[in-house]
Design an enzyme around this catalytic site. Structure first.
Site, PDB file in Angstrom:
ATOM      1  CG  ASN A  83       2.066   1.146   4.017  1.00 27.69           C
ATOM      2  OD1 ASN A  83       3.072   2.047   4.200  1.00 27.69           O
ATOM      3  ND2 ASN A  83       2.030   0.734   3.454  1.00 27.69           N
ATOM      4  CB  CYS A 102      -3.946  -1.431   4.313  1.00 24.94           C
ATOM      5  SG  CYS A 102      -2.830  -1.477   6.202  1.00 24.94           S
ATOM      6  CD  GLU A 111      -2.278   1.162   3.189  1.00 29.19           C
ATOM      7  OE1 GLU A 111      -1.586   0.937   4.042  1.00 29.19           O
ATOM      8  OE2 GLU A 111      -3.253   1.731   3.300  1.00 29.19           O
ATOM      9  CE  LYS A 124      -7.245   1.004   4.176  1.00 34.50           C
ATOM     10  NZ  LYS A 124      -4.952   1.757   4.615  1.00 34.50           N
ATOM     11  CD  GLU A 161      -5.297   4.730   5.758  1.00 36.79           C
ATOM     12  OE1 GLU A 161      -4.448   3.680   6.430  1.00 36.79           O
ATOM     13  OE2 GLU A 161      -5.496   4.530   4.819  1.00 36.79           O
ATOM     14  CG  ASN A 198      -4.676   4.282   0.503  1.00 39.79           C
ATOM     15  OD1 ASN A 198      -3.953   3.178  -0.141  1.00 39.79           O
ATOM     16  ND2 ASN A 198      -4.148   3.667   2.070  1.00 39.79           N
TER      17      ASN A 198
HETATM   18  N1  ING Z   1      -2.679   0.525   8.334  1.00 45.48           N
HETATM   19  C1  ING Z   1      -3.567  -0.538  10.008  1.00 45.48           C
HETATM   20  C2  ING Z   1      -4.706  -1.725   9.657  1.00 45.48           C
HETATM   21  O1  ING Z   1      -5.607  -1.800   9.501  1.00 45.48           O
HETATM   22  C3  ING Z   1      -4.214  -0.083  11.927  1.00 45.48           C
HETATM   23  C4  ING Z   1      -4.480   0.092  10.844  1.00 45.48           C
HETATM   24  C5  ING Z   1      -3.466  -1.151  12.658  1.00 45.48           C
HETATM   25  C6  ING Z   1      -5.871  -1.567  12.686  1.00 45.48           C
HETATM   26  C7  ING Z   1      -3.868  -2.011  13.726  1.00 45.48           C
HETATM   27  C8  ING Z   1      -5.749  -2.086  13.403  1.00 45.48           C
HETATM   28  C9  ING Z   1      -5.182  -2.356  14.190  1.00 45.48           C
HETATM   29  O2  ING Z   1      -3.324  -2.638   9.266  1.00 45.48           O
HETATM   30  C10 ING Z   1      -3.798   0.827   7.505  1.00 45.48           C
HETATM   31  N2  ING Z   1      -3.491   1.489   6.710  1.00 45.48           N
HETATM   32  O3  ING Z   1      -4.637   0.521   7.200  1.00 45.48           O
END
Ligand code: ING
Length: 320
Positions: free
Chosen positions: A196, A171, A47, A127, A146, A110
């Site tokens: 990411n 993601c 991503e 996304k 985001e 995204n």
């Molecule tokens: N990043 C993370 C993901 O869903 C996140 C945000 C991290 C959500 C940890 C929940 C727990 O993998 C992106 N860019 O969506």
């Protein structure tokens, strides 16, 4: 004759704010050459693979924000990647921030694209599930804006390419069962996902130790419950002081991990994926047409969040 797709993971290590798109594209090309050397037909990149993960910062200056976006694709920075893809006969999935013009308005997504082995863009995905928050939250070690910088995409499609039915997600999409099921209902055989994912999740720090587990669990569940291959690729390592997980892997329709990256840097790994393997799940345990009961699933679309009704009993038996 089995329908094999040789799929390479094109995992990236960190991209720092000062790293130029040209430098990043050189890294992407190096991974593509490695993939070609071992017979890959397709390489999957992360991503937002052209820049650092800028939603970690609160910004107000629109020009500064838009410096992380691409206005067209391919463009000057990515043309060398498309040229190499055409030369080597390798397709790719690439995630990037898209500044689109719609009816005279700028809309920011995204985005990911799927490029075939003749270097033609055959699909674009925007996304749907944007995690994080929209306003500055200084209590966090780093932001995850985001919801501020992007507009949710319209949904999940599939595309005939690489000899099968290909789908894309990005993601946070991989954590939601709906993502895979909507594509599963379109006959998807391989879902490509760049991500990411910071190790630290500010609203739920207790989850940090489980970030790699949740990464794999989500993709294994999506793969098995829809009888599809799932390919997940990280941008990993410490970017501008924020550590993100690696965990890039290829999951078979059985839910088994068949290939994975081992580091948190630029790394290529490969698996030979037999798309016909999907059938032994999609024609049996997950034969949707034979086993699903949509009359019982209405709430999944009718409701966004949870509604608690006092003393709610089991759903009343439907009239015959
Ligand atoms: N990043 C993370 C993901 O869903 C996140 C945000 C991290 C959500 C940890 C929940 C727990 O993998 C992106 N860019 O969506």
């Amino acid at each position: 004759m089995p329908r094999y797709v040789n799929v390479a993971l094109g995992q990236l290590g960190p991209i720092q704010r000062a790293d130029s798109r040209a430098q990043v594209v050189q890294r992407l090309c190096a991974l593509m050459r490695e993939a070609h050397a071992v017979g890959a037909h397709l390489i999957v990149y992360p991503e937002l693979a052209l820049t650092t993960f800028f939603p970690r910062w609160y910004m107000e200056d629109q020009a500064e924000i838009d410096s992380f976006f691409e206005r067209e694709m391919p463009n000057e920075a990515t043309r060398p990647l498309f040229a190499l893809a055409r030369e080597l006969g390798i397709g790719f999935y690439l995630g990037y921030a898209e500044l689109a013009e719609e009816g005279g308005r700028s809309v920011r997504y995204n985005t990911s694209i799927l490029v075939d082995r003749t270097a033609r863009i055959v699909a674009k995905y925007r996304k749907v599930h944007l995690p994080g928050h929209a306003e500055h939250e200084p209590w966090r070690r780093f932001q995850h804006l985001e919801k501020r910088y992007f507009t949710p995409g319209p949904g999940f499609g599939v595309t005939r390419a690489f000899g099968g039915v290909m789908g894309m997600a990005i993601c946070n999409d991989r954590r939601w069962a709906e993502t895979y099921r909507v594509m599963g209902l379109q006959g998807v055989e391989m879902v490509l996902i760049g991500y990411n994912t910071p190790v630290h999740n500010a609203p739920a720090p207790d989850h940090d130790d489980l970030s790699l587990f949740h990464n794999e669990l989500s993709m294994q569940a999506g793969a098995y419950q829809n009888g599809t291959w799932v390919v997940g690729v990280a941008k990993a390592g410490v970017e501008e002081g924020v550590d993100s997980i690696g965990g890039s892997c290829i999951v078979a329709p059985s839910g088994e991990v068949v290939a994975r990256c081992l580091t948190k840097g630029d790394e290529m790994a490969i698996a030979r994926c037999d798309l016909d393997f999907c059938g032994i799940y999609q024609r049996t345990t997950f034969d949707f047409d034979r086993h699903r009961q949509p009359h019982a699933y209405g709430l999944i679309v009718e409701r966004k969040g949870v509604t608690l009704a006092a003393g709610e009993s089991a759903p009343a038996a439907r009239q015959a």
